[in-house]
Design a protein around this motif. Structure first.
Motif, PDB file in Angstrom:
ATOM      1  N   THR A 110       0.841  -1.201   0.000  1.00 16.92           N
ATOM      2  CA  THR A 110       0.000   0.000   0.000  1.00 16.92           C
ATOM      3  C   THR A 110       0.874   1.249   0.000  1.00 16.92           C
ATOM      4  O   THR A 110       0.633   2.195  -0.768  1.00 16.92           O
ATOM      5  CB  THR A 110      -0.898   0.004   1.265  1.00 16.92           C
ATOM      6  OG1 THR A 110      -1.535  -1.272   1.364  1.00 16.92           O
ATOM      7  CG2 THR A 110      -1.937   1.100   1.206  1.00 16.92           C
ATOM      8  N   MET A 111       1.901   1.252   0.843  1.00 19.35           N
ATOM      9  CA  MET A 111       2.778   2.431   0.925  1.00 19.35           C
ATOM     10  C   MET A 111       3.579   2.596  -0.364  1.00 19.35           C
ATOM     11  O   MET A 111       3.765   3.714  -0.852  1.00 19.35           O
ATOM     12  CB  MET A 111       3.706   2.301   2.134  1.00 19.35           C
ATOM     13  CG  MET A 111       2.936   2.385   3.448  1.00 19.35           C
ATOM     14  SD  MET A 111       4.002   2.502   4.909  1.00 19.35           S
ATOM     15  CE  MET A 111       4.754   0.908   4.863  1.00 19.35           C
ATOM     16  N   ALA A 112       4.043   1.469  -0.907  1.00 16.04           N
ATOM     17  CA  ALA A 112       4.814   1.537  -2.156  1.00 16.04           C
ATOM     18  C   ALA A 112       3.964   2.152  -3.263  1.00 16.04           C
ATOM     19  O   ALA A 112       4.457   2.972  -4.054  1.00 16.04           O
ATOM     20  CB  ALA A 112       5.286   0.139  -2.550  1.00 16.04           C
ATOM     21  N   LYS A 113       2.686   1.769  -3.320  1.00 19.16           N
ATOM     22  CA  LYS A 113       1.793   2.332  -4.356  1.00 19.16           C
ATOM     23  C   LYS A 113       1.663   3.843  -4.162  1.00 19.16           C
ATOM     24  O   LYS A 113       1.681   4.609  -5.140  1.00 19.16           O
ATOM     25  CB  LYS A 113       0.407   1.700  -4.261  1.00 19.16           C
ATOM     26  CG  LYS A 113       0.314   0.316  -4.880  1.00 19.16           C
ATOM     27  CD  LYS A 113      -1.132  -0.172  -4.802  1.00 19.16           C
ATOM     28  CE  LYS A 113      -1.247  -1.602  -5.287  1.00 19.16           C
ATOM     29  NZ  LYS A 113      -2.452  -2.271  -4.776  1.00 19.16           N
ATOM     30  N   GLN A 114       1.515   4.269  -2.918  1.00 15.18           N
ATOM     31  CA  GLN A 114       1.362   5.711  -2.655  1.00 15.18           C
ATOM     32  C   GLN A 114       2.608   6.485  -3.078  1.00 15.18           C
ATOM     33  O   GLN A 114       2.517   7.563  -3.656  1.00 15.18           O
ATOM     34  CB  GLN A 114       1.090   5.959  -1.163  1.00 15.18           C
ATOM     35  CG  GLN A 114      -0.377   5.840  -0.809  1.00 15.18           C
ATOM     36  CD  GLN A 114      -0.624   6.114   0.673  1.00 15.18           C
ATOM     37  OE1 GLN A 114      -1.092   5.246   1.379  1.00 15.18           O
ATOM     38  NE2 GLN A 114      -0.304   7.309   1.129  1.00 15.18           N
ATOM     39  N   ILE A 115       3.768   5.934  -2.767  1.00 13.69           N
ATOM     40  CA  ILE A 115       5.015   6.635  -3.117  1.00 13.69           C
ATOM     41  C   ILE A 115       5.222   6.597  -4.634  1.00 13.69           C
ATOM     42  O   ILE A 115       5.641   7.579  -5.240  1.00 13.69           O
ATOM     43  CB  ILE A 115       6.213   6.019  -2.357  1.00 13.69           C
ATOM     44  CG1 ILE A 115       5.995   6.164  -0.856  1.00 13.69           C
ATOM     45  CG2 ILE A 115       7.522   6.700  -2.773  1.00 13.69           C
ATOM     46  CD1 ILE A 115       6.890   5.300  -0.008  1.00 13.69           C
ATOM     47  N   GLN A 116       4.879   5.455  -5.222  1.00 16.71           N
ATOM     48  CA  GLN A 116       4.987   5.340  -6.680  1.00 16.71           C
ATOM     49  C   GLN A 116       4.127   6.410  -7.354  1.00 16.71           C
ATOM     50  O   GLN A 116       4.549   7.025  -8.336  1.00 16.71           O
ATOM     51  CB  GLN A 116       4.526   3.937  -7.116  1.00 16.71           C
ATOM     52  CG  GLN A 116       4.675   3.655  -8.600  1.00 16.71           C
ATOM     53  CD  GLN A 116       6.131   3.504  -9.037  1.00 16.71           C
ATOM     54  OE1 GLN A 116       6.965   3.017  -8.279  1.00 16.71           O
ATOM     55  NE2 GLN A 116       6.441   3.954 -10.247  1.00 16.71           N
ATOM     56  N   ALA A 117       2.937   6.647  -6.804  1.00 13.58           N
ATOM     57  CA  ALA A 117       1.998   7.605  -7.415  1.00 13.58           C
ATOM     58  C   ALA A 117       2.393   9.061  -7.138  1.00 13.58           C
ATOM     59  O   ALA A 117       1.884   9.973  -7.784  1.00 13.58           O
ATOM     60  CB  ALA A 117       0.588   7.341  -6.886  1.00 13.58           C
ATOM     61  N   SER A 118       3.288   9.267  -6.182  1.00 13.82           N
ATOM     62  CA  SER A 118       3.683  10.633  -5.836  1.00 13.82           C
ATOM     63  C   SER A 118       4.745  11.130  -6.832  1.00 13.82           C
ATOM     64  O   SER A 118       5.244  10.362  -7.650  1.00 13.82           O
ATOM     65  CB  SER A 118       4.271  10.673  -4.422  1.00 13.82           C
ATOM     66  OG  SER A 118       5.596  10.153  -4.430  1.00 13.82           O
ATOM     67  N   SER A 119       5.117  12.405  -6.685  1.00 15.71           N
ATOM     68  CA  SER A 119       6.156  12.947  -7.577  1.00 15.71           C
ATOM     69  C   SER A 119       7.563  12.729  -7.006  1.00 15.71           C
ATOM     70  O   SER A 119       8.554  13.116  -7.628  1.00 15.71           O
ATOM     71  CB  SER A 119       5.911  14.443  -7.814  1.00 15.71           C
ATOM     72  OG  SER A 119       6.004  15.136  -6.585  1.00 15.71           O
ATOM     73  N   PHE A 120       7.662  12.087  -5.828  1.00 15.15           N
ATOM     74  CA  PHE A 120       8.978  11.871  -5.203  1.00 15.15           C
ATOM     75  C   PHE A 120       9.818  10.926  -6.061  1.00 15.15           C
ATOM     76  O   PHE A 120       9.364   9.831  -6.410  1.00 15.15           O
ATOM     77  CB  PHE A 120       8.784  11.292  -3.797  1.00 15.15           C
ATOM     78  CG  PHE A 120      10.073  10.957  -3.088  1.00 15.15           C
ATOM     79  CD1 PHE A 120      11.013  11.939  -2.823  1.00 15.15           C
ATOM     80  CD2 PHE A 120      10.341   9.652  -2.668  1.00 15.15           C
ATOM     81  CE1 PHE A 120      12.203  11.635  -2.163  1.00 15.15           C
ATOM     82  CE2 PHE A 120      11.519   9.339  -2.009  1.00 15.15           C
ATOM     83  CZ  PHE A 120      12.448  10.330  -1.754  1.00 15.15           C
TER      84      PHE A 120
END
Ligand code: FMN
Length: 312
Positions: A110-120
């Motif tokens: 879940t966290m990996a998906k959120q970071i993947q979707a971010s601009s970071f």
């Protein structure tokens, strides 16, 4: 003399930075690290939801280090992603690390998906080794569970990724974990997290020094140094050369930094000594590292990185 170093495609002006958990909880802490002499910085391990952590006392200074049972107090992943996006936009040439920790295996995906979707686009460190959450084992002591998490994680994540590991103590553990890590597109590992579940007693009262978990807590500082050196060395001997190593554990002076690099580290993190000394630790360690290098005739980190001598 140059102290430039690399993790994956990222370049850092020097190899010394905070370890996750110290001086990195809030945006203000992180801004202060970013403005310090450190070569980079990492956030507190963020969890899906913000956490207050364990009841106090949960940190104690020891003669040669620290014991802590913080229990991952943090402001939640959203906070750290927002900070990371904003900092990156303002400072595109200053790469840094975002640390995350799961409360359950599925959290990592879940966290990996959120970071993947971010601009970071910086380095994400998946902490598989926190010893201080009651009822939650250190994931990376379970080779199969680690493999499952990494399998699911890398299905949804293709940004630069690091794995924070606990200390291992048997060569068979290094063999087994390195075999798993080598199968994934990992940019770096970070060895080591605290020595899990130590116990220290106040001689005046016969009472544990920290409250959570009956007094058991992670041990950092000088107690950790030989274990950190061994873990960095053992993984450097076993991991694909493209996987960099961040060496963490037991750094009190520039010679300690030098030795972690000698064992194969590209970057070195400091927790307990930063907690005890504050941000002034970075210029001190940098000056001492340069003295240690000069004493050995080295002008760059690559002159001695991974070049430990053994007795034949
Ligand atoms: N490691 C993490 O990966 N995430 C954390 O959130 C985290 N919190 C910590 C909090 C405190 C107060 C301390 C002392 C350590 C924490 N650690 C955490 C472990 C450190 O990052 C580091 O791996 C360990 O303390 C060994 O380094 P040292 O010998 O310099 O203390």
């Amino acid at each position: 003399m140059t102290l430039t170093t690399h993790i994956g495609s990222f370049e850092f002006a020097n190899p010394i930075m905070n370890a996750s958990g110290v001086h990195c909880l809030s945006a203000q802490d992180l801004d202060e690290l970013a403005a310090s002499a450190a070569g980079s910085f990492i956030t507190k391990s963020g969890t899906l939801e913000a956490r207050v952590g364990n009841p106090a006392p949960r940190y104690a200074t020891l003669p040669y280090g620290s014991i802590n049972s913080m229990g991952l107090p943090n402001k939640g992943l959203d906070y750290y992603i927002q900070y990371a996006e904003k900092f990156q936009a303002a400072h595109p040439d200053q790469p840094f690390f975002l640390s995350v920790a799961g409360m359950a295996p599925s959290d990592y995906v879940t966290m990996a998906k959120q970071i993947q979707a971010s601009s970071f686009t910086g380095l994400t460190e998946f902490n598989l080794s926190c010893p201080n959450v009651p009822g939650k084992p250190q994931v990376a002591y379970d080779v199969e569970a680690t493999e499952q998490i990494l399998t699911e994680l890398f299905k949804v994540f293709n940004k630069p990724a690091g794995i924070k590991l606990p200390p291992y103590f048997d060569l068979a553990q290094f063999d087994a974990m390195a075999a798993v890590l080598n199968r994934f597109p990992i940019t770096y590992i970070n060895s080591i997290n605290s020595l899990g579940n130590g116990l220290m007693i106040d001689p005046a009262t016969d009472t544990t020094l920290v409250r959570p978990k009956g007094g058991f807590g992670g041990i950092g500082g000088a107690y950790a140094k030989p274990i950190a050196l061994a873990n960095v060395r053992a993984f450097r001997e076993r991991l694909r050369p493209e996987i960099s190593i961040v060496g963490t554990g037991g750094v009190r002076n520039g010679r300690d930094v030098y030795e972690l690099i000698l064992c194969g580290a590209s970057m070195v993190q400091v927790a307990t000594t930063l907690q005890e000394e504050g941000l002034g630790v970075f210029p001190r360690l940098l000056a001492e590292l340069q003295v240690a290098m000069a004493e050995n005739g080295h002008t760059s980190l690559t002159d001695f990185q991974g070049q430990l001598h053994t007795i034949t």
